[in-house]
Design an enzyme around this catalytic site. Structure first.
Site, mmCIF file in Angstrom:
data_model
loop_
_atom_site.group_PDB
_atom_site.id
_atom_site.type_symbol
_atom_site.label_atom_id
_atom_site.label_comp_id
_atom_site.label_asym_id
_atom_site.label_seq_id
_atom_site.Cartn_x
_atom_site.Cartn_y
_atom_site.Cartn_z
ATOM 1 N N ARG A 18 98.541 88.584 7.461
ATOM 2 C CA ARG A 18 97.901 88.537 8.782
ATOM 3 C C ARG A 18 98.952 88.284 9.858
ATOM 4 N NH1 ARG A 18 93.725 84.483 8.703
ATOM 5 N NH2 ARG A 18 93.878 84.153 6.463
ATOM 6 N N ASP A 39 102.481 87.116 -0.130
ATOM 7 C CA ASP A 39 101.640 86.096 0.502
ATOM 8 C C ASP A 39 100.926 85.289 -0.565
ATOM 9 O OD1 ASP A 39 99.541 84.834 2.342
ATOM 10 O OD2 ASP A 39 100.513 86.200 3.746
ATOM 11 N N VAL A 61 106.203 80.816 -0.995
ATOM 12 C CA VAL A 61 107.605 80.786 -0.578
ATOM 13 C C VAL A 61 108.285 79.462 -0.895
ATOM 14 C CG1 VAL A 61 107.289 82.516 1.234
ATOM 15 C CG2 VAL A 61 107.061 80.076 1.801
ATOM 16 N N ASN A 87 109.099 85.602 7.174
ATOM 17 C CA ASN A 87 108.174 85.355 8.267
ATOM 18 C C ASN A 87 107.218 84.200 8.004
ATOM 19 O OD1 ASN A 87 106.198 86.117 10.573
ATOM 20 N ND2 ASN A 87 104.958 86.368 8.719
ATOM 21 N N TYR A 156 107.632 70.996 13.985
ATOM 22 C CA TYR A 156 107.700 72.454 13.900
ATOM 23 C C TYR A 156 108.969 72.959 14.597
ATOM 24 C CZ TYR A 156 106.428 77.362 14.665
ATOM 25 O OH TYR A 156 106.419 78.739 14.702
ATOM 26 N N THR A 193 98.007 85.157 18.225
ATOM 27 C CA THR A 193 97.497 85.304 16.869
ATOM 28 C C THR A 193 96.654 84.070 16.558
ATOM 29 O OG1 THR A 193 99.447 84.184 16.002
ATOM 30 C CG2 THR A 193 99.548 86.601 16.149
#
Length: 262
Positions: A18, A39, A61, A87, A156, A193
């Protein structure tokens, strides 16, 4: 043939089910590349892959062994590997006085460990004598958060600053050791998003802004281009860094933020 043409290139895009990852996979395919999406969301990722005409592999990941098997499966599906797009990422909004150890661990695991393992296995596969062995490119996804002080996303921001440093050291090691793999990153600006909308909602919910709309307006005010980013803006930057147009670019961080982080 255009230097942006990726015909025959073979790519693995993490977090491709997504959002930005899906857009990056779509843009790479439009440029001629063959793509596998990696994913943890098997059902959604498989559906996205089917829609785009891509392959799919399950990929956590944060798991070293899963990376090894996913890269091997990608090479098996595509007949090689020329590009890894790291990503996959997680953003958890919190004031520093309220952030929990669990939230810190989650962001470090996905954003830092996940990107590190992606670089590791990309280099292992694409370097001489690797299972692909023909060189290539790695594109990591950092964030404008690595270059500005926006409230509510301290951890973050720290993890995305780490992605920048990882990129530059990986590029140096790849060059020094003759791997033939360029390593770069992009700094996306805010894109509406699910993650971007969630951030606007979250910073309003913890009292930093009066509303999500005010939060978005603040970002736009800080952006010389005068708008939020679009998925295609980020995806096209990945295509550029993957292409021969960027053949002499490595160890770079490309801002794709409308000037917000300058």
């Amino acid at each position: 043939m255009s230097v942006f043409d990726l015909t025959g290139r073979k790519a693995l895009v993490t977090g491709g089910a997504r959002g930005l990852g899906e857009g990056m996979a779509k843009a790479l395919i439009a440029a001629g590349a063959n793509v596998v999406i990696g994913d943890v969301e098997d059902e959604l990722g498989g559906a996205t892959a089917t829609t785009l005409g891509a392959g799919f592999v399950h990929l956590d990941v944060t798991d070293d062994a899963n990376w090894e098997s996913a890269v091997a499966a990608t090479v098996d599906q595509l007949g090689g590997l020329d590009l890894v797009v790291n990503n996959a990422g997680v953003e958890i909004t919190s004031l520093l006085t309220e952030v929990t150890a669990e939230q810190i661990d989650t962001m470090l695991a996905v954003n830092v460990k996940g990107t590190t393992l992606g670089i590791k296995h990309g280099l292992l596969a694409m370097r001489p004598n690797g299972i692909a062995g023909a060189g290539g490119a790695i594109v990591n996804v950092a964030s404008v958060a690595a270059t500005i002080a926006f409230p509510g996303i301290a951890v973050y921001s720290a993890t995305k600053s780490a992605v920048d440093r990882l990129t530059r050291v990986a590029a140096m090691e790849s060059g020094r050791l003759g791997y033939g793999v360029r390593v770069n990153c992009i700094y996306p600006g805010l894109v509406p998003t699910a993650m971007g909308v969630g951030l606007a909602n979250d910073v309003a919910a913890i009292g930093l802004f009066g509303s999500p709309e005010e939060a978005v307006g603040s970002v736009v005010e800080l952006t010389p281009a005068g708008r939020l980013g679009e998925v295609a803006d980020m995806a096209d930057a990945v295509v550029f860094l993957a292409s021969d147009a960027a053949r002499f670019i490595t160890g770079a961080g490309l801002p794709v933020d409308g000037g917000m982080g300058m």
